[in-house]
Design a protein around this motif. Structure first.
Motif, PDB file in Angstrom:
ATOM      1  N   SER A 190       0.808  -1.225   0.000  1.00 38.12           N
ATOM      2  CA  SER A 190       0.000   0.000   0.000  1.00 38.12           C
ATOM      3  C   SER A 190       0.845   1.281   0.000  1.00 38.12           C
ATOM      4  O   SER A 190       0.330   2.358  -0.282  1.00 38.12           O
ATOM      5  N   ARG A 191       2.143   1.193   0.311  1.00 36.08           N
ATOM      6  CA  ARG A 191       2.959   2.421   0.349  1.00 36.08           C
ATOM      7  C   ARG A 191       3.170   3.015  -1.046  1.00 36.08           C
ATOM      8  O   ARG A 191       3.432   2.309  -1.998  1.00 36.08           O
ATOM      9  N   ARG A 192       3.003   4.325  -1.146  1.00 30.75           N
ATOM     10  CA  ARG A 192       3.318   5.054  -2.379  1.00 30.75           C
ATOM     11  C   ARG A 192       3.997   6.349  -1.961  1.00 30.75           C
ATOM     12  O   ARG A 192       3.718   6.867  -0.893  1.00 30.75           O
ATOM     13  N   SER A 193       4.788   6.913  -2.839  1.00 31.19           N
ATOM     14  CA  SER A 193       5.356   8.232  -2.555  1.00 31.19           C
ATOM     15  C   SER A 193       4.256   9.275  -2.710  1.00 31.19           C
ATOM     16  O   SER A 193       3.611   9.340  -3.749  1.00 31.19           O
ATOM     17  N   SER A 194       4.050  10.079  -1.665  1.00 27.60           N
ATOM     18  CA  SER A 194       3.013  11.124  -1.714  1.00 27.60           C
ATOM     19  C   SER A 194       3.681  12.480  -1.850  1.00 27.60           C
ATOM     20  O   SER A 194       4.606  12.793  -1.107  1.00 27.60           O
ATOM     21  N   ARG A 195       3.176  13.264  -2.776  1.00 20.85           N
ATOM     22  CA  ARG A 195       3.759  14.595  -2.999  1.00 20.85           C
ATOM     23  C   ARG A 195       2.712  15.690  -2.810  1.00 20.85           C
ATOM     24  O   ARG A 195       2.763  16.730  -3.449  1.00 20.85           O
ATOM     25  N   SER A 196       1.759  15.433  -1.926  1.00 18.89           N
ATOM     26  CA  SER A 196       0.730  16.405  -1.604  1.00 18.89           C
ATOM     27  C   SER A 196       0.228  16.103  -0.187  1.00 18.89           C
ATOM     28  O   SER A 196      -0.221  14.988   0.083  1.00 18.89           O
ATOM     29  N   SER A 235       5.831   5.778 -13.191  1.00 19.90           N
ATOM     30  CA  SER A 235       6.706   4.949 -12.375  1.00 19.90           C
ATOM     31  C   SER A 235       6.038   4.265 -11.190  1.00 19.90           C
ATOM     32  O   SER A 235       6.308   3.108 -10.919  1.00 19.90           O
ATOM     33  N   SER A 236       5.158   4.961 -10.495  1.00 18.23           N
ATOM     34  CA  SER A 236       4.779   4.518  -9.170  1.00 18.23           C
ATOM     35  C   SER A 236       4.440   3.033  -9.068  1.00 18.23           C
ATOM     36  O   SER A 236       4.948   2.351  -8.209  1.00 18.23           O
ATOM     37  N   PHE A 237       3.573   2.571  -9.926  1.00 22.90           N
ATOM     38  CA  PHE A 237       3.139   1.186  -9.777  1.00 22.90           C
ATOM     39  C   PHE A 237       3.981   0.225 -10.603  1.00 22.90           C
ATOM     40  O   PHE A 237       3.778  -0.962 -10.561  1.00 22.90           O
ATOM     41  N   ARG A 238       4.896   0.750 -11.355  1.00 23.26           N
ATOM     42  CA  ARG A 238       5.648  -0.112 -12.261  1.00 23.26           C
ATOM     43  C   ARG A 238       6.900  -0.669 -11.612  1.00 23.26           C
ATOM     44  O   ARG A 238       7.722   0.083 -11.120  1.00 23.26           O
ATOM     45  N   ARG A 239       7.013  -1.958 -11.679  1.00 25.47           N
ATOM     46  CA  ARG A 239       8.241  -2.574 -11.188  1.00 25.47           C
ATOM     47  C   ARG A 239       8.659  -3.673 -12.162  1.00 25.47           C
ATOM     48  O   ARG A 239       7.824  -4.286 -12.818  1.00 25.47           O
ATOM     49  N   LYS A 240       9.975  -3.906 -12.201  1.00 22.83           N
ATOM     50  CA  LYS A 240      10.494  -5.011 -13.017  1.00 22.83           C
ATOM     51  C   LYS A 240      10.073  -6.333 -12.396  1.00 22.83           C
ATOM     52  O   LYS A 240       9.864  -6.424 -11.190  1.00 22.83           O
ATOM     53  N   GLY A 253      15.800  12.626  -1.881  1.00 25.76           N
ATOM     54  CA  GLY A 253      17.249  12.813  -1.943  1.00 25.76           C
ATOM     55  C   GLY A 253      17.592  14.214  -2.382  1.00 25.76           C
ATOM     56  O   GLY A 253      18.638  14.755  -2.048  1.00 25.76           O
ATOM     57  N   HIS A 254      16.676  14.829  -3.150  1.00 25.56           N
ATOM     58  CA  HIS A 254      16.945  16.156  -3.702  1.00 25.56           C
ATOM     59  C   HIS A 254      16.154  17.259  -3.000  1.00 25.56           C
ATOM     60  O   HIS A 254      15.373  17.967  -3.608  1.00 25.56           O
ATOM     61  N   TYR A 255      16.369  17.342  -1.699  1.00 24.17           N
ATOM     62  CA  TYR A 255      15.803  18.439  -0.903  1.00 24.17           C
ATOM     63  C   TYR A 255      16.826  19.572  -0.889  1.00 24.17           C
ATOM     64  O   TYR A 255      17.997  19.391  -1.243  1.00 24.17           O
TER      65      TYR A 255
HETATM   66  C1  LIG Z   1      16.506   7.201  -2.216  1.00 28.14           C
HETATM   67  C2  LIG Z   1      15.316   7.852  -2.868  1.00 28.14           C
HETATM   68  C3  LIG Z   1      15.346   9.208  -3.174  1.00 28.14           C
HETATM   69  C4  LIG Z   1      14.224   9.825  -3.753  1.00 28.14           C
HETATM   70  N1  LIG Z   1      14.279  11.156  -4.012  1.00 28.14           N
HETATM   71  C5  LIG Z   1      13.185  11.789  -4.516  1.00 28.14           C
HETATM   72  C6  LIG Z   1      13.217  13.196  -4.729  1.00 28.14           C
HETATM   73  O1  LIG Z   1      14.234  13.866  -4.486  1.00 28.14           O
HETATM   74  N2  LIG Z   1      12.096  13.784  -5.228  1.00 28.14           N
HETATM   75  C7  LIG Z   1      10.955  13.058  -5.489  1.00 28.14           C
HETATM   76  O2  LIG Z   1       9.962  13.646  -5.935  1.00 28.14           O
HETATM   77  N3  LIG Z   1      10.896  11.713  -5.305  1.00 28.14           N
HETATM   78  C8  LIG Z   1      11.985  11.060  -4.811  1.00 28.14           C
HETATM   79  N4  LIG Z   1      11.935   9.696  -4.594  1.00 28.14           N
HETATM   80  C9  LIG Z   1      10.685   8.935  -4.819  1.00 28.14           C
HETATM   81  C10 LIG Z   1      10.749   8.027  -6.065  1.00 28.14           C
HETATM   82  O3  LIG Z   1      10.555   8.803  -7.238  1.00 28.14           O
HETATM   83  C11 LIG Z   1       9.690   6.922  -5.955  1.00 28.14           C
HETATM   84  O4  LIG Z   1       9.978   6.140  -4.841  1.00 28.14           O
HETATM   85  C12 LIG Z   1       9.620   6.015  -7.187  1.00 28.14           C
HETATM   86  O5  LIG Z   1       9.208   6.730  -8.323  1.00 28.14           O
HETATM   87  C13 LIG Z   1       8.667   4.834  -6.974  1.00 28.14           C
HETATM   88  O6  LIG Z   1       7.364   5.275  -6.663  1.00 28.14           O
HETATM   89  P1  LIG Z   1       6.640   4.847  -5.306  1.00 28.14           P
HETATM   90  O7  LIG Z   1       7.524   5.276  -4.155  1.00 28.14           O
HETATM   91  O8  LIG Z   1       5.334   5.582  -5.311  1.00 28.14           O
HETATM   92  O9  LIG Z   1       6.470   3.347  -5.307  1.00 28.14           O
HETATM   93  C14 LIG Z   1      13.064   9.064  -4.047  1.00 28.14           C
HETATM   94  C15 LIG Z   1      13.047   7.697  -3.726  1.00 28.14           C
HETATM   95  C16 LIG Z   1      14.145   7.098  -3.154  1.00 28.14           C
HETATM   96  C17 LIG Z   1      14.075   5.646  -2.799  1.00 28.14           C
END
Ligand SMILES: Cc1cc2nc3c(=O)[nH]c(=O)nc-3n(C[C@H](O)[C@H](O)[C@H](O)COP(=O)(O)O)c2cc1C
Length: 281
Positions: free
Chosen positions: A13-19, A172-177, A108-110
Motif C-alpha cells: 500500500s505504500r506510495r510516494s506522496s507529494r501532496s 513509475s509509481s506502480f511499475r516494477r520489473k 534525496g533532492h531536498y
Molecule cells: C533514495 C530515494 C530518493 C528519492 N528522491 C526523490 C526526490 O528527491 N524527489 C521526489 O519527488 N521523489 C523522490 N523519490 C521517490 C521516487 O521517485 C519513488 O519512490 C519512485 O518513483 C517509486 O514510486 P513509489 O515510491 O510511489 O512506489 C526518491 C526515492 C528514493 C528511494
C-alpha cells in the motif's frame, strides 16, 4: 523478531506522496513512531540517526511541494555501507508510518540550506558547499555526518494531487520489473523456493530514486544465501547515492524472510565500490 506491522500489505500500500495536508501528525501517532524509531531492532550494528523536525508550509525544502509540519531526516556518515544502512533503517520507519495511516516520500533532492536552517546538523560550512546545484545531495564522496535523505510525515491531500504525482501514478509509481529481470542469472529462476520468491517479490517493490530499480539479486552457497547489490560500475544519471536504494530493497527482503518464519543472518560490505547485502537462511 517481531515486526510491528503487517509486512506484505504495508509494502503493497505504500506510495510516494507529494501532496500533504498542512496539519500536525496526531500526538499519539507521533509518539508511536518516535517509540518505534527508538526501539527499532535491525540485524546489524549502525550509527544512523533518525531525527524528527518541523518545517514551514513553503516549497523551499522539497521544491515541488509544500512541506507539511512534520518531517524526518536520516543522518549518517557518507561511506557506502553507512549510506546503504540509511536505506534499510529509513524504510523500516517509513513502512511503520505507512501502517499508521501516514503518507511519506523518500527525498534525496531536498534543499540542504533550508534543511540546515530548520534542523542544524552539519559540522562545518564546507558541507553546505558540497550540495549539488544548491539543493539535494552532493556529487561524489563527501565527509562528515549529515542528512542523507529526508521524508515528509503527514496526511495525504487528495484534492491537491500535483502534476508530479499524476505523472508518477501513470508512469513509475506502480511499475516494477519482474523478478526474472532482476536476477544476475535469470536461468536460476526455476530453482528458487517459494519463500525466496516471496521475499524477492517484496524486494522488487521497493521504492528507488526515479524508480530506477537498480538492484540485482544473486545466490551463493547452494541458494542458501541471497545477495542484493547494484551492478558493478552502476551510475545513476542524477542520483548520486543509489546504495541508499539498495538498502531499502534489502530491508524488504529481510522483512519478507522474517514474514516466512526465517531469522536470516545479514551482512553488508563495500565490494567494488558498492554495498553488497547477504541474507543467509
Ligand atoms: C533514495 C530515494 C530518493 C528519492 N528522491 C526523490 C526526490 O528527491 N524527489 C521526489 O519527488 N521523489 C523522490 N523519490 C521517490 C521516487 O521517485 C519513488 O519512490 C519512485 O518513483 C517509486 O514510486 P513509489 O515510491 O510511489 O512506489 C526518491 C526515492 C528514493 C528511494
Amino acid at each position: 523478531m517481531i515486526i510491528p506491522f503487517p509486512v506484505k500489505s504495508t509494502i503493497d500500500s505504500r506510495r510516494s506522496s507529494r501532496s500533504y495536508k498542512m496539519i500536525d501528525v496526531e500526538d499519539n501517532v507521533m509518539k508511536s513512531i518516535k517509540d518505534f524509531a527508538k526501539s527499532m531492532e535491525v540485524p546489524f550494528e549502525h550509527d544512523v540517526e533518525i531525527r524528527f523536525f518541523k518545517a514551514d508550509p513553503t516549497k523551499t525544502l522539497y521544491t515541488v511541494m509544500k512541506s507539511p509540519p512534520d518531517n524526518v531526516a536520516f543522518i549518517a556518515e557518507t561511506d557506502i555501507v553507512s549510506i546503504s544502512k540509511v536505506g534499510f533503517i529509513g524504510e523500516l520507519l517509513i513502512l511503520f508510518a505507512q501502517s499508521k495511516g501516514l503518507a511519506t516520500c523518500w527525498y534525496g533532492h531536498y534543499k540542504l540550506v533550508e534543511l540546515e536552517r530548520l534542523m542544524p546538523h552539519l559540522q562545518s560550512p564546507e558541507q553546505l558547499k558540497e550540495s549539488n546545484m544548491g539543493y539535494g545531495y552532493s556529487k561524489g564522496v563527501t565527509t562528515g555526518r549529515r542528512a542523507i535523505c529526508i521524508t515528509p510525515l503527514g496526511y495525504y491531500e487528495e484534492g491537491g494531487l500535483r502534476l508530479m504525482d499524476r505523472f508518477t501514478k501513470k508512469t513509475s509509481s506502480f511499475r516494477r520489473k519482474e523478478i526474472k529481470e532482476l536476477l544476475e542469472n535469470p536461468d536460476e529462476y526455476e530453482k528458487l523456493s517459494e519463500d525466496v520468491l516471496y521475499a524477492l517479490d517484496l524486494g522488487r517493490k521497493a521504492p528507488s530514486a526515479a524508480n530506477s530499480q537498480m538492484w540485482r539479486f544473486g545466490y551463493e552457497d547452494d541458494f542458501r544465501t541471497i545477495t542484493v547489490a547494484m551492478p558493478v560500475g552502476y551510475k545513476h544519471f542524477k542520483w548520486e547515492h543509489p546504495n541508499v536504494d539498495i538498502g531499502i530493497c534489502a530491508s524488504h527482503i529481510w522483512l519478507g524472510l522474517i514474514d516466512r518464519g526465517y531469522n536470516p543472518s545479514v551482512t553488508v560490505n563495500d565490494e567494488s565500490g558498492r554495498a553488497v547485502w547477504r541474507f543467509s537462511v
